[in-house]
Design a protein around this motif. Structure first.
Motif, short mmCIF file in Angstrom:
data_model
loop_
_atom_site.label_atom_id
_atom_site.label_comp_id
_atom_site.label_asym_id
_atom_site.label_seq_id
_atom_site.Cartn_x
_atom_site.Cartn_y
_atom_site.Cartn_z
N THR A 82 0.92 -1.37 -0.12
CA THR A 82 0.11 -0.22 -0.09
C THR A 82 0.98 1.37 0.17
OG1 THR A 82 -0.29 0.00 2.52
CG2 THR A 82 -2.08 -0.89 1.28
N PRO A 83 0.39 2.35 -0.47
CA PRO A 83 0.98 3.32 -0.49
C PRO A 83 1.29 4.11 1.04
CG PRO A 83 -0.97 4.02 -1.23
CD PRO A 83 -0.97 2.66 -1.05
N LEU A 84 2.33 4.67 1.24
CA LEU A 84 2.31 5.66 2.44
C LEU A 84 1.69 6.99 2.17
CD1 LEU A 84 4.21 6.04 5.41
CD2 LEU A 84 5.03 8.07 4.15
N VAL A 85 0.58 7.46 3.11
CA VAL A 85 -0.16 8.68 3.11
C VAL A 85 0.37 9.35 4.11
CG1 VAL A 85 -2.33 9.80 3.10
CG2 VAL A 85 -2.01 7.40 1.91
N LEU A 86 1.03 10.74 3.48
CA LEU A 86 1.42 11.52 4.55
C LEU A 86 0.65 13.00 4.38
CD1 LEU A 86 3.97 12.87 6.27
CD2 LEU A 86 5.00 13.47 4.08
N ALA A 87 0.28 13.09 5.70
CA ALA A 87 -0.57 14.48 5.57
C ALA A 87 0.35 15.93 6.24
CB ALA A 87 -1.92 14.29 6.14
N GLN A 88 0.22 16.98 6.04
CA GLN A 88 0.91 17.99 6.43
C GLN A 88 0.02 19.12 6.73
OE1 GLN A 88 2.99 21.03 6.02
NE2 GLN A 88 1.26 21.63 4.46
N LEU A 89 0.32 19.88 7.80
CA LEU A 89 -0.59 20.98 7.76
C LEU A 89 0.60 22.21 8.62
CD1 LEU A 89 -3.94 20.38 8.89
CD2 LEU A 89 -3.42 21.53 6.64
N GLY A 90 0.55 23.46 8.29
CA GLY A 90 1.43 24.37 9.10
C GLY A 90 0.43 25.41 9.87
N GLN A 91 0.55 25.43 11.00
CA GLN A 91 -0.69 26.21 11.83
C GLN A 91 -0.13 27.03 12.76
OE1 GLN A 91 -2.93 22.68 13.41
NE2 GLN A 91 -2.10 23.26 15.38
N SER A 92 -1.02 28.11 13.28
CA SER A 92 -0.65 28.96 14.43
C SER A 92 -0.70 28.33 15.69
CB SER A 92 -1.52 30.13 14.14
OG SER A 92 -2.81 29.88 14.48
N LEU A 93 -0.24 29.15 16.61
CA LEU A 93 -0.57 28.57 18.12
C LEU A 93 -1.95 27.98 18.53
CD1 LEU A 93 1.84 30.82 20.31
CD2 LEU A 93 2.13 28.21 19.50
N ASP A 94 -2.89 28.95 17.77
CA ASP A 94 -4.19 28.60 17.93
C ASP A 94 -5.04 27.65 17.12
OD1 ASP A 94 -3.78 31.04 16.53
OD2 ASP A 94 -5.51 32.17 17.15
N GLY A 95 -4.25 26.94 16.19
CA GLY A 95 -4.83 26.04 15.59
C GLY A 95 -5.25 26.53 14.04
N VAL A 212 -7.08 6.82 -3.40
CA VAL A 212 -5.88 6.21 -3.29
C VAL A 212 -5.51 5.09 -3.79
CG1 VAL A 212 -4.34 5.06 -1.09
CG2 VAL A 212 -5.87 7.42 -0.89
N ASN A 213 -6.44 4.02 -4.00
CA ASN A 213 -6.04 2.90 -4.61
C ASN A 213 -5.80 3.28 -6.21
OD1 ASN A 213 -6.87 1.24 -2.47
ND2 ASN A 213 -8.98 1.10 -3.08
N GLU A 214 -6.55 4.10 -6.83
CA GLU A 214 -6.17 4.56 -8.22
C GLU A 214 -4.85 5.14 -8.48
OE1 GLU A 214 -7.86 4.43 -11.07
OE2 GLU A 214 -6.60 5.27 -12.03
N LEU A 215 -4.29 5.98 -7.18
CA LEU A 215 -2.99 6.44 -7.33
C LEU A 215 -2.01 5.55 -7.35
CD1 LEU A 215 -3.61 9.74 -5.20
CD2 LEU A 215 -3.46 9.49 -7.72
N TRP A 216 -2.28 4.31 -6.38
CA TRP A 216 -1.44 3.43 -6.18
C TRP A 216 -1.24 2.58 -7.29
CZ3 TRP A 216 2.24 1.31 -3.24
CH2 TRP A 216 2.57 -0.30 -3.26
N SER A 217 -2.31 2.46 -7.88
CA SER A 217 -2.33 1.47 -9.27
C SER A 217 -1.63 2.07 -10.46
CB SER A 217 -3.73 1.22 -9.84
OG SER A 217 -4.32 2.53 -10.48
N ARG A 218 -1.28 3.82 -10.25
CA ARG A 218 -0.70 4.19 -11.39
C ARG A 218 0.87 4.39 -10.88
NH1 ARG A 218 -3.82 8.99 -13.97
NH2 ARG A 218 -5.75 8.12 -14.31
N GLY A 219 1.32 3.70 -9.66
CA GLY A 219 2.65 3.60 -9.38
C GLY A 219 3.04 4.85 -8.12
N MET A 220 2.00 5.31 -7.74
CA MET A 220 2.10 6.44 -6.53
C MET A 220 2.73 5.80 -5.21
SD MET A 220 0.49 9.74 -8.28
CE MET A 220 0.44 9.66 -9.98
N GLN A 221 3.77 5.73 -4.80
CA GLN A 221 4.10 4.84 -3.46
C GLN A 221 3.98 5.97 -2.17
OE1 GLN A 221 7.40 2.38 -3.46
NE2 GLN A 221 6.94 1.59 -5.50
#
Ligand SMILES: NC(=O)c1ccc[n+]([C@@H]2O[C@H](COP(=O)([O-])OP(=O)(O)OC[C@H]3O[C@@H](n4cnc5c(N)ncnc54)[C@H](OP(=O)(O)O)[C@@H]3O)[C@@H](O)[C@H]2O)c1
Length: 308
Positions: A82-95, A212-221
């Motif tokens: 399965t692919p690795l799904v990494l989520a990112q956000l940059g936020q202030s102290l108050d979210g 995500v399954n579609e992206l994995w089938s296109r080789g996106m790891q």
């Protein structure tokens, strides 16, 4: 790039490049690095990386590249099933991830922006919601680091974004525009620079598992979900996030666009509490959370603090 980033990046990039051609990787193999490429270590060599179902640094803890290797090697692949799904956000102290008017340039500092470009360079694709493209008109490229641009994936279920948006027209990287399956594509809104992808939207929301399954089938790891808050929260609610990077910048917005929004827990002990590793990125703080780990940690030995 910071000095640490500059020293470690060629090695991390070589690991990611080697992982993309995973046929050459053998469990138990040890690798030396000539500044450009990784090669299997011979007897007498001083290997710098080992591969055992993933990369592991063999450098001493005092090596200046070690903090960056700890942070980035887990993202370098390859993935078996399965692919690795990494989520990112940059936020202030108050979210908040942007002002109420949508301004987010820049919530986080320059080191964190380099970090984000590194995440892009280690990812096969980067996903953003329509709200981010509408507010920021981002390029989603790796301009600040030496590395490949990821495929850009824009969630635009109702095709509300104009074709003049940079991701659809600048030709800097391949772009997938994801729409709900029942939404028709008027001929005039197509473009040679983008590919359209239809995804089921059974309850009005895109089926992110199908995507995500579609992206994995296109080789996106390695799949980076870069924002905004609505999109990252939807991936989290779907149970698809393997790893989450939350960068907290030391300032207060007051009222703005929220970051993570997940269904509330009745009790504190029911809250999602991933064991984090904590890094300083300039004056920002990065929480690197392994969302698949069930180990309980507070501020004890499993929390690693590093300064980049
Ligand atoms: N600080 C940061 O790290 C960061 C990162 C990225 C963005 N931003 C800022 O965040 C703001 C935008 O964030 P946001 O949370 O408002 O919006 P967003 O997540 O960028 O986009 C949300 C939109 O994307 C589509 N979408 C996402 N997931 C979907 C799903 N599962 N099913 C169907 N559609 C889906 C929907 O489009 P429709 O509305 O067309 O249905 C949804 O309203 C901007 O101000 C931007 O500057 C900050």
């Amino acid at each position: 790039m910071t000095h640490q980033h500059s020293q470690a990046w060629p090695l991390i990039r070589a690991a990611a490049r080697t992982a993309r051609d995973s046929t050459v990787l053998k469990n138990g193999a040890r690798y030396v690095f000539d500044g450009e490429t990784l090669t299997a270590a011979a007897a007498g060599d001083h290997p710098v990386l080992a591969f055992e179902n993933g990369w592991r640094s063999l450098l001493p803890p005092s090596d200046p590249r070690q903090a960056c290797l700890d942070l980035y090697l887990p993202l370098a692949g390859p993935r078996a099933n399965t692919p690795l799904v990494l989520a990112q956000l940059g936020q202030s102290l108050d979210g908040f991830i942007a002002t109420a008017g949508g301004q987010s340039h820049f919530v986080t500092g320059p080191t964190s922006i380099v970090h984000l470009h590194i995440l892009r360079a280690l990812s096969d694709c980067v996903i953003v919601g329509a709200g981010t493209v509408a507010a920021d008109n981002p390029r989603l490229t790796t301009r600040l680091v030496d590395g490949p641009n990821p495929v850009r994936v824009v969630l635009d279920p109702q095709l509300r974004l104009p074709i003049s948006c940079g991701v659809f027209s600048d030709g800097q990287a391949p772009t997938l525009r994801v729409r709900a399956r029942n939404v028709t594509l008027p001929g005039a809104r197509g473009s040679a620079d983008i590919e359209d992808l239809e995804i089921g939207a059974p309850s009005g929301k895109l089926d992110l598992h199908e995507l995500v399954n579609e992206l994995w089938s296109r080789g996106m790891q390695t799949i980076l979900v870069e924002g905004g808050g609505v999109t990252v929260s939807a991936f989290l609610a779907a149970g698809l996030v393997d790893r989450m990077h939350i960068v907290v910048a030391p300032f207060v917005i007051g009222e703005g666009r929220p970051g993570l929004r997940v269904p509330s827990a009745a009790k504190l002990e029911d809250c999602v509490r991933p064991p984090p590793r904590v890094y300083a990125l300039g004056s920002d703080v990065l929480f690197d959370c392994d969302m698949r780990s069930h180990s309980q940690s507070e501020s004890g030995s499993s929390v690693i603090r590093r300064v980049l």
